[in-house]
Design a protein around this motif. Structure first.
Motif, PDB file in Angstrom:
ATOM      1  N   PHE A 169       0.613  -1.617  -0.670  1.00  9.95           N
ATOM      2  CA  PHE A 169       0.019   0.078   0.045  1.00  9.95           C
ATOM      3  C   PHE A 169       0.569   1.490  -0.140  1.00  9.95           C
ATOM      4  CE2 PHE A 169      -2.315   3.072   2.325  1.00  9.95           C
ATOM      5  CZ  PHE A 169      -3.811   3.143   1.513  1.00  9.95           C
ATOM      6  N   GLY A 170       2.217   1.334   0.936  1.00 13.11           N
ATOM      7  CA  GLY A 170       2.710   2.498   0.841  1.00 13.11           C
ATOM      8  C   GLY A 170       3.560   2.548  -0.398  1.00 13.11           C
ATOM      9  N   LEU A 171       3.940   1.576  -1.034  1.00 14.14           N
ATOM     10  CA  LEU A 171       4.698   1.599  -2.188  1.00 14.14           C
ATOM     11  C   LEU A 171       3.855   2.421  -3.694  1.00 14.14           C
ATOM     12  CD1 LEU A 171       7.227   0.848  -4.159  1.00 14.14           C
ATOM     13  CD2 LEU A 171       6.012  -1.028  -4.891  1.00 14.14           C
ATOM     14  N   LEU A 172       2.702   2.119  -3.602  1.00 13.56           N
ATOM     15  CA  LEU A 172       1.590   2.137  -4.479  1.00 13.56           C
ATOM     16  C   LEU A 172       1.585   4.307  -4.428  1.00 13.56           C
ATOM     17  CD1 LEU A 172      -0.297   1.794  -6.793  1.00 13.56           C
ATOM     18  CD2 LEU A 172      -2.042   1.568  -4.846  1.00 13.56           C
ATOM     19  N   VAL A 173       1.115   4.439  -2.680  1.00 14.68           N
ATOM     20  CA  VAL A 173       0.790   5.586  -2.153  1.00 14.68           C
ATOM     21  C   VAL A 173       2.240   6.252  -2.920  1.00 14.68           C
ATOM     22  CG1 VAL A 173       0.613   7.068  -0.406  1.00 14.68           C
ATOM     23  CG2 VAL A 173      -0.891   5.130  -1.075  1.00 14.68           C
ATOM     24  N   ALA A 174       3.570   6.039  -2.627  1.00 13.81           N
ATOM     25  CA  ALA A 174       4.437   7.010  -2.923  1.00 13.81           C
ATOM     26  C   ALA A 174       4.314   7.022  -4.701  1.00 13.81           C
ATOM     27  CB  ALA A 174       5.562   6.017  -2.292  1.00 13.81           C
ATOM     28  N   PHE A 175       3.831   5.824  -5.329  1.00 13.44           N
ATOM     29  CA  PHE A 175       4.050   6.473  -6.681  1.00 13.44           C
ATOM     30  C   PHE A 175       3.123   7.216  -6.868  1.00 13.44           C
ATOM     31  CE2 PHE A 175       6.467   2.201  -7.614  1.00 13.44           C
ATOM     32  CZ  PHE A 175       7.616   2.932  -7.684  1.00 13.44           C
ATOM     33  N   PHE A 176       2.231   7.721  -6.432  1.00 13.22           N
ATOM     34  CA  PHE A 176       1.186   8.253  -6.439  1.00 13.22           C
ATOM     35  C   PHE A 176       1.377   9.814  -6.154  1.00 13.22           C
ATOM     36  CE2 PHE A 176      -3.087  10.547  -5.260  1.00 13.22           C
ATOM     37  CZ  PHE A 176      -3.779  10.737  -6.647  1.00 13.22           C
ATOM     38  N   ILE A 177       1.515   9.700  -5.381  1.00 13.40           N
ATOM     39  CA  ILE A 177       2.414  11.244  -4.782  1.00 13.40           C
ATOM     40  C   ILE A 177       3.299  11.849  -5.490  1.00 13.40           C
ATOM     41  CG2 ILE A 177       3.059  12.699  -2.807  1.00 13.40           C
ATOM     42  CD1 ILE A 177       2.103  10.850  -0.369  1.00 13.40           C
ATOM     43  N   LEU A 178       4.098  10.688  -6.236  1.00 14.07           N
ATOM     44  CA  LEU A 178       5.314  11.255  -6.723  1.00 14.07           C
ATOM     45  C   LEU A 178       4.870  11.774  -8.286  1.00 14.07           C
ATOM     46  CD1 LEU A 178       8.288  11.498  -7.697  1.00 14.07           C
ATOM     47  CD2 LEU A 178       8.823   9.135  -8.281  1.00 14.07           C
ATOM     48  N   ASN A 179       4.487  11.332  -8.629  1.00 17.58           N
ATOM     49  CA  ASN A 179       3.204  11.222 -10.188  1.00 17.58           C
ATOM     50  C   ASN A 179       2.343  12.639  -9.919  1.00 17.58           C
ATOM     51  OD1 ASN A 179       4.191   9.229 -11.736  1.00 17.58           O
ATOM     52  ND2 ASN A 179       3.700   8.121 -10.411  1.00 17.58           N
ATOM     53  N   TRP A 180       2.105  12.477  -8.838  1.00 22.84           N
ATOM     54  CA  TRP A 180       1.047  13.798  -8.332  1.00 22.84           C
ATOM     55  C   TRP A 180       1.352  15.678  -8.379  1.00 22.84           C
ATOM     56  CZ3 TRP A 180      -4.055  14.378  -8.921  1.00 22.84           C
ATOM     57  CH2 TRP A 180      -4.791  15.278  -8.436  1.00 22.84           C
ATOM     58  N   TYR A 181       2.638  15.387  -7.972  1.00 26.21           N
ATOM     59  CA  TYR A 181       3.747  16.685  -8.356  1.00 26.21           C
ATOM     60  C   TYR A 181       4.164  16.650  -9.222  1.00 26.21           C
ATOM     61  CZ  TYR A 181       2.005  16.815  -2.968  1.00 26.21           C
ATOM     62  OH  TYR A 181       0.358  17.509  -2.125  1.00 26.21           O
TER      63      TYR A 181
END
Length: 362
Positions: free
Chosen positions: A326-338
């Motif tokens: 879950f943390g890996l997926l959230v980290a990728f999402f936040i990276l792509n968002w910013y």
């Protein structure tokens, strides 16, 4: 548990549902003003649920009571006719095809309900009580759905899906019967895995659409390659779990497998649509990110739930594994968002996520 193989007739039955799934999934490709309107997302869900439940209904009957005999073949051949009618009626302009869709769906479910009544005359004991319960109660939802013919506009859809909801909930209310006539776990897992394979095919079709929609350059090839590896990693994770990590000797009502696969199937359709949207860039970047990562999150949560209950005790995953993924997926999402990433890097991140998910779970 005695061996029970998937028959050629079941595979032929699945073949017709390939077209139904494809038509429903294409509703997700309607783009307006950089997004998929909520109307089309709802239409996809409302189309997909009857397809899924019609397929589930016959698959469960075969799992518990099906035999490769003349009468059973006639019932399925009759159902195939109704599948064709229902599939031909799937359209974004649902009102124009409502009656034919209703005939197809109600016809499918009515044949299944009649099969239960037919087999209840043959079976004994708990199996007879289970068949009689399902064969009589399923008519409640069918009658409610059929009454939608007497209404117009949005009211008819409320009545239609109220009947479908009742139909779907009947097995929950009759759980005391179903647990005494447990499903054949290996056969049911095989059936649902075969339908999953159909939906993986939708993602492969999306790769072909990407390659055909643009001149080939390193970005196109890179996107197609990462997407292919992304799908392979998903396939590896799902089918290695089905084949090697679940306890196929369990005797249950199978409801975790049955209902848990609905969000898995929905997420696979959404992932297939997201692949094309990522490449064509017809949808706004934030919306695309939310769609693709939301689809992957839904798939991850659903497969975790389904496989956890049926996983061998020594192979069950702990909270640390869930938090890691879950943390890996959230980290990728936040990276792509910013940081706005090229589409091939977004797909590369998803490929990495599923490669880790496959490694952790298999």
């Amino acid at each position: 548990m005695p061996e029970k193989k998937v028959t050629w007739l079941e595979l032929f039955y699945d073949l017709l549902f390939v077209a139904a799934v494809s038509k429903a999934s294409h509703v997700l490709l309607h783009v307006e003003s950089g997004t998929i309107p909520l109307e089309y997302l709802l239409k996809f869900i409302l189309m997909f649920i009857p397809i899924w439940w019609a397929w589930v209904g016959q698959s469960l009957f075969v799992n518990r009571f099906g035999q490769d005999m003349f009468s059973h073949r006639i019932f399925i051949i009759l159902q195939l006719l109704f599948v064709l009618i229902m599939t031909a009626s799937l359209s974004v302009n649902f009102d124009a095809y409502y009656i034919s869709f209703l005939i197809g769906y109600v016809g499918l479910r009515a044949v299944t309900a009649f099969q239960y009544l037919f087999i209840s005359k043959i079976e004994k004991g708990n199996r007879q009580r289970t068949a009689r319960y399902l064969g009589t109660r399923f008519w409640i939802g069918l009658v409610i759905s059929a009454l939608s013919l007497f209404f117009d506009a949005w009211v008819r859809y409320i009545v239609l899906y109220a009947g479908i909801a009742v139909d779907i909930l009947i097995p929950f209310f009759g759980r005391k019967y179903l647990v005494k006539s447990p499903i054949h776990t290996p056969h049911l897992l095989e059936r649902f895995a075969l339908f999953t394979l159909i939906l993986f095919g939708e993602s492969v079709v999306s790769i072909l659409a990407v390659l055909q929609s643009s001149s080939w350059n390193w970005k196109t090839v890179g996107f197609a390659l990462f997407t292919f590896l992304f799908i392979i990693a998903m396939w590896w994770q799902y089918f290695d779990n089905v084949e090697k990590k679940v306890d196929q000797t369990l005797e249950t009502a199978g409801q975790t497998i049955i209902y848990g696969h609905l969000p898995i199937y929905v997420s696979l359709c959404m992932i297939a649509a997201s692949i094309q949207m990522l490449f064509l860039e017809q949808v706004s970047y934030p919306f695309t990110l939310c769609l693709v990562f939301g689809s992957v999150l839904l798939y991850f949560l659903s497969t975790s739930l389904v496989f956890h209950q049926y996983r061998n005790a020594q192979d069950r995953l702990g909270w640390r594994h869930f938090i890691l993924m879950f943390g890996l997926l959230v980290a990728f999402f936040i990276l792509n968002w910013y940081i706005t990433m090229p589409n091939y890097l977004v797909v590369g991140e998803l490929m990495t996520f599923f490669a880790v998910y496959a490694k952790v779970t298999t």
